[in-house]
Scaffold this active site. Structure first.
Site, PDB file in Angstrom:
ATOM      1  N   CYS A 143       0.757  -1.258  -0.082  1.00 23.85           N
ATOM      2  CA  CYS A 143      -0.041   0.092   0.041  1.00 23.85           C
ATOM      3  C   CYS A 143       0.766   1.217   0.067  1.00 23.85           C
ATOM      4  O   CYS A 143       0.400   2.237  -0.708  1.00 23.85           O
ATOM      5  CB  CYS A 143      -0.856   0.085   1.268  1.00 23.85           C
ATOM      6  SG  CYS A 143      -0.122  -0.446   2.788  1.00 23.85           S
ATOM      7  N   HIS A 146      -3.145   6.125   4.780  1.00 19.17           N
ATOM      8  CA  HIS A 146      -1.577   6.803   4.776  1.00 19.17           C
ATOM      9  C   HIS A 146      -1.377   8.129   4.396  1.00 19.17           C
ATOM     10  O   HIS A 146      -1.916   8.603   3.339  1.00 19.17           O
ATOM     11  CB  HIS A 146      -0.809   5.665   3.971  1.00 19.17           C
ATOM     12  CG  HIS A 146      -0.801   4.129   4.353  1.00 19.17           C
ATOM     13  ND1 HIS A 146      -1.164   3.759   5.595  1.00 19.17           N
ATOM     14  CD2 HIS A 146      -0.327   3.051   4.006  1.00 19.17           C
ATOM     15  CE1 HIS A 146      -0.967   2.408   5.903  1.00 19.17           C
ATOM     16  NE2 HIS A 146      -0.514   2.014   4.860  1.00 19.17           N
TER      17      HIS A 146
HETATM   18  C1  2RA Z   1       0.995  -1.750   6.565  1.00 20.97           C
HETATM   19  N1  2RA Z   1       1.907  -2.214   4.422  1.00 20.97           N
HETATM   20  O1  2RA Z   1       0.526  -0.861   6.469  1.00 20.97           O
HETATM   21  C2  2RA Z   1       1.087  -2.797   5.376  1.00 20.97           C
HETATM   22  C3  2RA Z   1      -0.016  -3.501   5.173  1.00 20.97           C
HETATM   23  N2  2RA Z   1       0.029  -4.569   3.894  1.00 20.97           N
HETATM   24  O2  2RA Z   1       1.454  -2.326   7.561  1.00 20.97           O
END
Ligand code: 2RA
Length: 339
Positions: A134, A247
Site C-alpha cells: 500500500c 496513509h
Molecule cells: C501496513 N503495508 O500498512 C502494510 C499493510 N499491508 O502495515
C-alpha cells in the site's frame, strides 16, 4: 459471459473492500465465490442484495474460476496461489509473497500497465499478478507522473501509516484504546504490545540486518521493479500512526533534470488517480480523513527543495486510502485490465 470470480480472505478488511469496489464499479462477473478460512466458513455475507455463504478455502476451490483476488496473508497466497494458477485461474495477489519474483508482474495500472499486458482472461491460461504494498502504491501514484517527466535520481520517503494496514483488529484496538485512555483506564495492548492511542511508533514489521524494517525495504525494492529502474536511490522511514485507514507520506525528490514546482503541480493535475490539494492561502493540504473511502491519492505541499541546487529537488506530501487504492481498488483495477 463475464469472468467467474473468487475472493480469498473475504472476511478481512481488504476482502470486504474487494466486494464493495467490485460492486461499485459494476465489475462484469458471471459468478462470485467467497472464500475464507475454516473458521470463517459458513458466515453469511450480503453481496449486491444477495445473501451468500462463505466457503472454506480448499485446493479444489478454483475449478472453473477465471479470476481470484487474494488478500489472506502471504502463507495462504503461497499455498493456494500456484494451485489456482495451475487450474487456469488468474490470481491477483495482495500479499507480498510473489511481488519480487522474477517474471511476476508487480502492477499499478496507472503506472506500469504494460507489465501485465500478456495476461488476459480469454487467453484461457492461468497467471499471477502481484498487487504492490500500500505505501508503495500511494507513493508511486504521486511520484511517477513527475518521474516520467524528469527521472527521479533519489527519493526519501517518510510514511505515517494507518491502523488498517495492520488489519481490522488493529483498527478495533485503536478505537478501544482511545476510549480506555480517555476513561483513565489502562489501554488493551494485544496487537502492538504497546499503547497506540495518542502515540506513534516505528512500523511493526521485522527489522533487517541493515536496520531497515520490511515495510521500508518493500518501498525500496518495489519502486525499482515497478519503474524498471534498478539504479534509482530510495530510502524510507515507515511509522505507524493513530489514524484509521489512510496513509500519509512526506516525499523528498532529487531529479536528474530541473523540474519546477509549477510544472510539477501541472503534471499532477493531469495525472490519473491523483487530485492536487495545495492551497497555501488557506493552509489546506491533504489529510488522511479527507482521502478515506476515496479512490484518488491527494498530493500537496508541492515546493522546491531549498536544500538542493538547480531546481532539481522537490518536496511533496501525499495521502491515500490504504484499504482502497492501497489494496482493494488497485487489485480490482488490475482485474478490469484482464478482460
Ligand atoms: C501496513 N503495508 O500498512 C502494510 C499493510 N499491508 O502495515
Amino acid at each position: 459471459h463475464g469472468p467467474s470470480v473468487a475472493v480469498v480472505g473475504v472476511t478481512g478488511a481488504v476482502g470486504q473492500e474487494f466486494l464493495s469496489v467490485l460492486s461499485e464499479r459494476n465489475f462484469p462477473y458471471r459468478s462470485m465465490k467467497l472464500l475464507a478460512s475454516k473458521r470463517s466458513a459458513g458466515k453469511h455475507i450480503t453481496f449486491e442484495g444477495e445473501e451468500m455463504v462463505v466457503e472454506e478455502l480448499t485446493e479444489n476451490s478454483f475449478h472453473g474460476i477465471d479470476i481470484a483476488l487474494f488478500s489472506a496473508g502471504g502463507s495462504i497466497s503461497k499455498k493456494f496461489g500456484p494451485l489456482a494458477v495451475d487450474q487456469g485461474t488468474i490470481v491477483v495477489d495482495n500479499s507480498s509473497a510473489f511481488r519480487m519474483d522474477e517474471g511476476i508482474p508487480l502492477v499499478i495500472p496507472e503506472v506500469n500497465l504494460n507489465a501485465m499486458d500478456h495476461i488476459k482472461v480469454n487467453n484461457k491460461k492461468g497467471g499471477l499478478i502481484a498487487n504492490p504494498n500500500c505505501s508503495t502504491i500511494i507513493c508511486l501514484m504521486a511520484v511517477t507522473p513527475l518521474h516520467r517527466h524528469s527521472r527521479v535520481k533519489r527519493m526519501v520517503v517518510s510514511t505515517y501509516q494507518a491502523a488498517s494496514g495492520a488489519g481490522a483488529a488493529a483498527m478495533a484496538e485503536l478505537e478501544q484504546q482511545t476510549r480506555e485512555v480517555l476513561d483513565g483506564k489502562p489501554p488493551t495492548c494485544n496487537i502492538f504490545k504497546r499503547q497506540y492511542a495518542f502515540n506513534l511508533f516505528s512500523h511493526n514489521s521485522s527489522l533487517m540486518e541493515n536496520g531497515y524494517n520490511e515495510e521500508e525495504m518493500k518501498l525500496v525494492k518495489e519502486t525499482r521493479k515497478i519503474w524498471n529502474d534498478p539504479a534509482v536511490k530510495v530510502t524510507a522511514t515507515c511509522i505507524r500512526v493513530p489514524v484509521m485507514r489512510a496513509h500519509a507520506e512526506s516525499i523528498n525528490l532529487e531529479f536528474e533534470e530541473p523540474l519546477d514546482e509549477d510544472s510539477a503541480r501541472e503534471l499532477l493535475r493531469k495525472a490519473a488517480g491523483v487530485v492536487v490539494v495545495d492551497d497555501r492561502q488557506a493552509n489546506n493540504f491533504p489529510t488522511p480523513l479527507e482521502v478515506s473511502n476515496r479512490d484518488d491519492v491527494a498530493v500537496g505541499r508541492v515546493r522546491r527543495d531549498i536544500s538542493q541546487e538547480g531546481n532539481k529537488g522537490l518536496d511533496i506530501f501525499v495521502c491515500g486510502d490504504q484499504i482502497r487504492k492501497g489494496a482493494a481498488l488497485n487489485a480490482v483495477q488490475i482485474a478490469e485490465k484482464l478482460l
